[in-house]
Design a protein around this motif. Sequence first.
Motif, PDB file in Angstrom:
ATOM      1  N   GLY A 347      38.233  37.668 -35.701  1.00  8.90           N
ATOM      2  CA  GLY A 347      37.185  37.362 -36.675  1.00  8.90           C
ATOM      3  C   GLY A 347      37.511  36.163 -37.547  1.00  8.90           C
ATOM      4  N   CYS A 348      38.593  35.462 -37.206  1.00  8.72           N
ATOM      5  CA  CYS A 348      38.943  34.278 -37.994  1.00  8.72           C
ATOM      6  C   CYS A 348      38.045  33.105 -37.605  1.00  8.72           C
ATOM      7  CB  CYS A 348      40.407  33.909 -37.760  1.00  8.72           C
ATOM      8  SG  CYS A 348      41.535  35.127 -38.467  1.00  8.72           S
ATOM      9  N   GLU A 349      38.023  32.115 -38.472  1.00  2.00           N
ATOM     10  CA  GLU A 349      37.190  30.945 -38.232  1.00  2.00           C
ATOM     11  C   GLU A 349      38.088  29.800 -37.753  1.00  2.00           C
ATOM     12  OE1 GLU A 349      34.777  29.859 -41.607  1.00  2.00           O
ATOM     13  OE2 GLU A 349      33.490  28.608 -40.332  1.00  2.00           O
ATOM     14  N   ILE A 350      37.677  29.156 -36.655  1.00  6.42           N
ATOM     15  CA  ILE A 350      38.403  27.982 -36.165  1.00  6.42           C
ATOM     16  C   ILE A 350      37.616  26.763 -36.635  1.00  6.42           C
ATOM     17  CG2 ILE A 350      39.427  26.846 -34.146  1.00  6.42           C
ATOM     18  CD1 ILE A 350      40.369  29.774 -34.584  1.00  6.42           C
ATOM     19  N   ALA A 351      38.282  25.943 -37.458  1.00  2.00           N
ATOM     20  CA  ALA A 351      37.564  24.834 -38.065  1.00  2.00           C
ATOM     21  C   ALA A 351      38.258  23.503 -37.749  1.00  2.00           C
ATOM     22  CB  ALA A 351      37.471  25.046 -39.571  1.00  2.00           C
ATOM     23  N   ASN A 352      37.571  22.423 -38.077  1.00  2.38           N
ATOM     24  CA  ASN A 352      37.939  21.071 -37.643  1.00  2.38           C
ATOM     25  C   ASN A 352      38.850  20.381 -38.673  1.00  2.38           C
ATOM     26  OD1 ASN A 352      37.764  18.192 -37.267  1.00  2.38           O
ATOM     27  ND2 ASN A 352      35.962  18.530 -35.963  1.00  2.38           N
ATOM     28  N   HIS A 353      39.988  19.867 -38.187  1.00  8.00           N
ATOM     29  CA  HIS A 353      40.888  19.115 -39.071  1.00  8.00           C
ATOM     30  C   HIS A 353      41.275  17.786 -38.399  1.00  8.00           C
ATOM     31  CE1 HIS A 353      43.418  18.552 -42.510  1.00  8.00           C
ATOM     32  NE2 HIS A 353      44.589  18.776 -41.908  1.00  8.00           N
ATOM     33  N   THR A 354      40.262  17.179 -37.764  1.00  9.30           N
ATOM     34  CA  THR A 354      40.349  15.910 -37.003  1.00  9.30           C
ATOM     35  C   THR A 354      41.085  16.108 -35.672  1.00  9.30           C
ATOM     36  OG1 THR A 354      42.444  15.015 -37.824  1.00  9.30           O
ATOM     37  CG2 THR A 354      40.458  14.583 -39.160  1.00  9.30           C
ATOM     38  N   TYR A 355      40.956  15.109 -34.843  1.00  2.77           N
ATOM     39  CA  TYR A 355      41.508  15.254 -33.497  1.00  2.77           C
ATOM     40  C   TYR A 355      43.022  15.067 -33.465  1.00  2.77           C
ATOM     41  CZ  TYR A 355      42.514  14.771 -28.579  1.00  2.77           C
ATOM     42  OH  TYR A 355      43.059  14.945 -27.339  1.00  2.77           O
ATOM     43  N   ASP A 356      43.537  14.010 -34.185  1.00  2.00           N
ATOM     44  CA  ASP A 356      44.971  13.753 -34.036  1.00  2.00           C
ATOM     45  C   ASP A 356      45.736  13.636 -35.360  1.00  2.00           C
ATOM     46  OD1 ASP A 356      44.042  11.346 -34.895  1.00  2.00           O
ATOM     47  OD2 ASP A 356      44.175  10.376 -32.932  1.00  2.00           O
ATOM     48  N   HIS A 357      44.999  13.813 -36.488  1.00  2.00           N
ATOM     49  CA  HIS A 357      45.643  13.891 -37.803  1.00  2.00           C
ATOM     50  C   HIS A 357      46.463  12.637 -38.142  1.00  2.00           C
ATOM     51  CE1 HIS A 357      47.813  15.941 -41.178  1.00  2.00           C
ATOM     52  NE2 HIS A 357      46.765  16.732 -41.168  1.00  2.00           N
ATOM     53  N   GLU A 372      36.922  11.070 -34.440  1.00  2.00           N
ATOM     54  CA  GLU A 372      37.888  12.097 -34.845  1.00  2.00           C
ATOM     55  C   GLU A 372      37.237  13.482 -34.909  1.00  2.00           C
ATOM     56  OE1 GLU A 372      41.129  12.330 -35.544  1.00  2.00           O
ATOM     57  OE2 GLU A 372      41.694  10.222 -35.293  1.00  2.00           O
ATOM     58  N   ILE A 373      36.060  13.521 -35.474  1.00  2.00           N
ATOM     59  CA  ILE A 373      35.385  14.816 -35.654  1.00  2.00           C
ATOM     60  C   ILE A 373      34.872  15.353 -34.331  1.00  2.00           C
ATOM     61  CG2 ILE A 373      33.465  16.008 -36.820  1.00  2.00           C
ATOM     62  CD1 ILE A 373      35.811  15.046 -38.670  1.00  2.00           C
ATOM     63  N   SER A 374      34.200  14.498 -33.561  1.00  3.95           N
ATOM     64  CA  SER A 374      33.582  15.012 -32.332  1.00  3.95           C
ATOM     65  C   SER A 374      34.630  15.382 -31.283  1.00  3.95           C
ATOM     66  CB  SER A 374      32.574  14.009 -31.778  1.00  3.95           C
ATOM     67  OG  SER A 374      33.266  12.832 -31.385  1.00  3.95           O
ATOM     68  N   GLN A 375      35.725  14.618 -31.223  1.00  2.00           N
ATOM     69  CA  GLN A 375      36.798  14.968 -30.277  1.00  2.00           C
ATOM     70  C   GLN A 375      37.398  16.335 -30.620  1.00  2.00           C
ATOM     71  OE1 GLN A 375      38.160  13.318 -27.366  1.00  2.00           O
ATOM     72  NE2 GLN A 375      36.064  12.614 -27.625  1.00  2.00           N
ATOM     73  N   CYS A 376      37.614  16.559 -31.904  1.00  2.00           N
ATOM     74  CA  CYS A 376      38.165  17.857 -32.316  1.00  2.00           C
ATOM     75  C   CYS A 376      37.158  18.975 -32.042  1.00  2.00           C
ATOM     76  CB  CYS A 376      38.540  17.807 -33.792  1.00  2.00           C
ATOM     77  SG  CYS A 376      39.272  19.340 -34.375  1.00  2.00           S
ATOM     78  N   ASN A 377      35.884  18.709 -32.371  1.00  3.42           N
ATOM     79  CA  ASN A 377      34.848  19.719 -32.079  1.00  3.42           C
ATOM     80  C   ASN A 377      34.876  20.121 -30.611  1.00  3.42           C
ATOM     81  OD1 ASN A 377      33.872  19.841 -34.664  1.00  3.42           O
ATOM     82  ND2 ASN A 377      32.063  18.533 -34.306  1.00  3.42           N
ATOM     83  N   GLN A 378      34.983  19.094 -29.743  1.00  3.00           N
ATOM     84  CA  GLN A 378      34.939  19.358 -28.311  1.00  3.00           C
ATOM     85  C   GLN A 378      36.160  20.164 -27.859  1.00  3.00           C
ATOM     86  OE1 GLN A 378      32.061  18.594 -26.731  1.00  3.00           O
ATOM     87  NE2 GLN A 378      32.946  19.966 -25.172  1.00  3.00           N
ATOM     88  N   SER A 379      37.348  19.818 -28.409  1.00  2.00           N
ATOM     89  CA  SER A 379      38.572  20.558 -28.048  1.00  2.00           C
ATOM     90  C   SER A 379      38.428  22.039 -28.404  1.00  2.00           C
ATOM     91  CB  SER A 379      39.781  20.002 -28.807  1.00  2.00           C
ATOM     92  OG  SER A 379      39.841  18.626 -28.699  1.00  2.00           O
ATOM     93  N   TYR A 381      35.555  23.662 -28.834  1.00  3.84           N
ATOM     94  CA  TYR A 381      34.513  24.251 -27.995  1.00  3.84           C
ATOM     95  C   TYR A 381      35.057  24.593 -26.611  1.00  3.84           C
ATOM     96  CZ  TYR A 381      30.178  24.918 -25.436  1.00  3.84           C
ATOM     97  OH  TYR A 381      29.182  25.437 -24.665  1.00  3.84           O
ATOM     98  N   ASN A 382      35.904  23.726 -26.088  1.00  5.33           N
ATOM     99  CA  ASN A 382      36.462  23.955 -24.740  1.00  5.33           C
ATOM    100  C   ASN A 382      37.247  25.266 -24.664  1.00  5.33           C
ATOM    101  OD1 ASN A 382      35.382  21.557 -23.916  1.00  5.33           O
ATOM    102  ND2 ASN A 382      37.316  20.386 -24.061  1.00  5.33           N
ATOM    103  N   ILE A 383      37.867  25.651 -25.749  1.00  2.67           N
ATOM    104  CA  ILE A 383      38.670  26.878 -25.750  1.00  2.67           C
ATOM    105  C   ILE A 383      37.850  28.088 -26.206  1.00  2.67           C
ATOM    106  CG2 ILE A 383      40.721  28.005 -26.749  1.00  2.67           C
ATOM    107  CD1 ILE A 383      41.314  25.585 -24.858  1.00  2.67           C
ATOM    108  N   THR A 384      37.111  27.919 -27.286  1.00  2.16           N
ATOM    109  CA  THR A 384      36.462  29.091 -27.902  1.00  2.16           C
ATOM    110  C   THR A 384      35.023  29.297 -27.468  1.00  2.16           C
ATOM    111  OG1 THR A 384      35.599  27.827 -29.766  1.00  2.16           O
ATOM    112  CG2 THR A 384      37.834  28.719 -30.004  1.00  2.16           C
TER     113      THR A 384
END
Length: 493
Positions: A347-357, A372-379, A381-384
């Motif tokens: 039930g935890c939330e997975i949130a975006n902290h940029t692709y490579d920091h 940075e944002i969309s790459q992280c979003n996609q990563s 999404y690919n898992i969750t």
Amino acid sequence: MRRLLNKALSVLLTAAVFLGVTPISCGSILADEVATNEVSDFVERGYDLMLNRESDEEGLSFWTKELVDGNIDAAEMITQFIESPEYVGNKHTNEETVDILYNVMLNREAEEEGKAYWVNLLDTGFSSRRVVNGFATSEEFLGLCENYGIEAGMVNFTETRDLYPNITEFVGVCYISILERNPDADGINYWDNLLLTNEIYPEELVKAFICSPECSAKINSDADYIDALYRAFFYRSGEPEGIDYWTNYLKEGHSRDELFDEFMVSLEFADLLEKHELALRPTPTPTPTPVVADKMIALTFDDGPYSPVTNRILDMLEAYNGHATFFVVGDRVATYKECVLRAQSLGCEIANHTYDHKYTLSSLDAASIRWEISQCNQSIYNITGSYPKVMRPVGGAYNSTVSANVGLPMIIWNVDTQDWKNRDASLTASKILNNVSDGDIILMHDLYPSTASAMEYCIPILASQGYTFVTVSELAEAKGIDLSAGEAYYSLK
Ligand code: ZN
């Protein structure tokens, strides 16, 4: 052939019976006649006192013969008389009924104590069958019937009020003490049945009676209400100290319902219920649905995932039924895939902290920010299988370009543990425990074992202080805050 044999047998049997009674003495015949006279006197008393008229010849001889022949017993006859339209039509008082039964069944006047007992039984709501049965099974009546040569017998109970005396006594006394009248047959059977089937419980009956128009019309003041409770729960008036105590209780601002509950849970009422084999409505077992907590916080972890630390934090959240928000770095997600999926399943939330920091977003141009944002979003999404709803800029740094291009609400923090700098569990813990309050967003990093240790220390303490651990999105929802893209949030209160 068979019929003939049967007939022969029956003749033989008749002969045997006849032979059996032949050697009867004159004295016995006389005794039988006396007995028969006494039986007809008994029947005559029934006509006279219960039906209010002299017997007709046919009726008298019918009942006498039926009794003497053993076709019916005395209890049965009296029941038929007392339930006849003639008797019922006369509308005798309970006292009259008891007097009549003494005279008809015992052939004497009632003694005071006995009479009071039976009148009370009728007043409480039992039917006359119960009284007839009480008389029919008494030593005195059994002795008389033995002399008359008839069966005393017993009465069949058919109504709930007679079949469940423990309940009837309770309901009957409620009528008398709360409504201040005797119960009627339909009423007492109705309430008996509700209690019997657990459709209502005794305290609910008391409340229904107190709230009935009959009773509530008489309650015009707190004093009246207190008096009604004493009568309802204890069958008595209150003692002066008790009345004073409860009068003050209401004056202090307690409601009448609260007062009712105090009486309901009193030992005196508990004793009374036990006596009647009754009990209060069982308290429902707690349902597993979480109660609405008065204090919530969002624990947030940046820069992970990193399974050796993240899993220790998840262990604690799982044990305390808590949720947290993990602001993950996009290029780490695939490596620690199991960890991310476990967090999601808890039930935890997975949130975006940029692709490579690598950079603070505020140092980037619009296109790079978007990348940075969309790459992280996609990563993620690919898992969750779902896109994140919130993001956190690296270092909490943002400017108008970031706001305009980030496309997600920006979650900053208002409690900074500085765990990345101190790497000390007790320092991290004290930063939280000394500063925490409802609606806080707490910054940590699931990279350092000291941070996991701090959580192992803090979570039980915070839980005992009434905090629940929710995700950022849950916190916003609970507080009624609509998060909007490009907007920065430091806490959610
Ligand atoms: Zn970071």
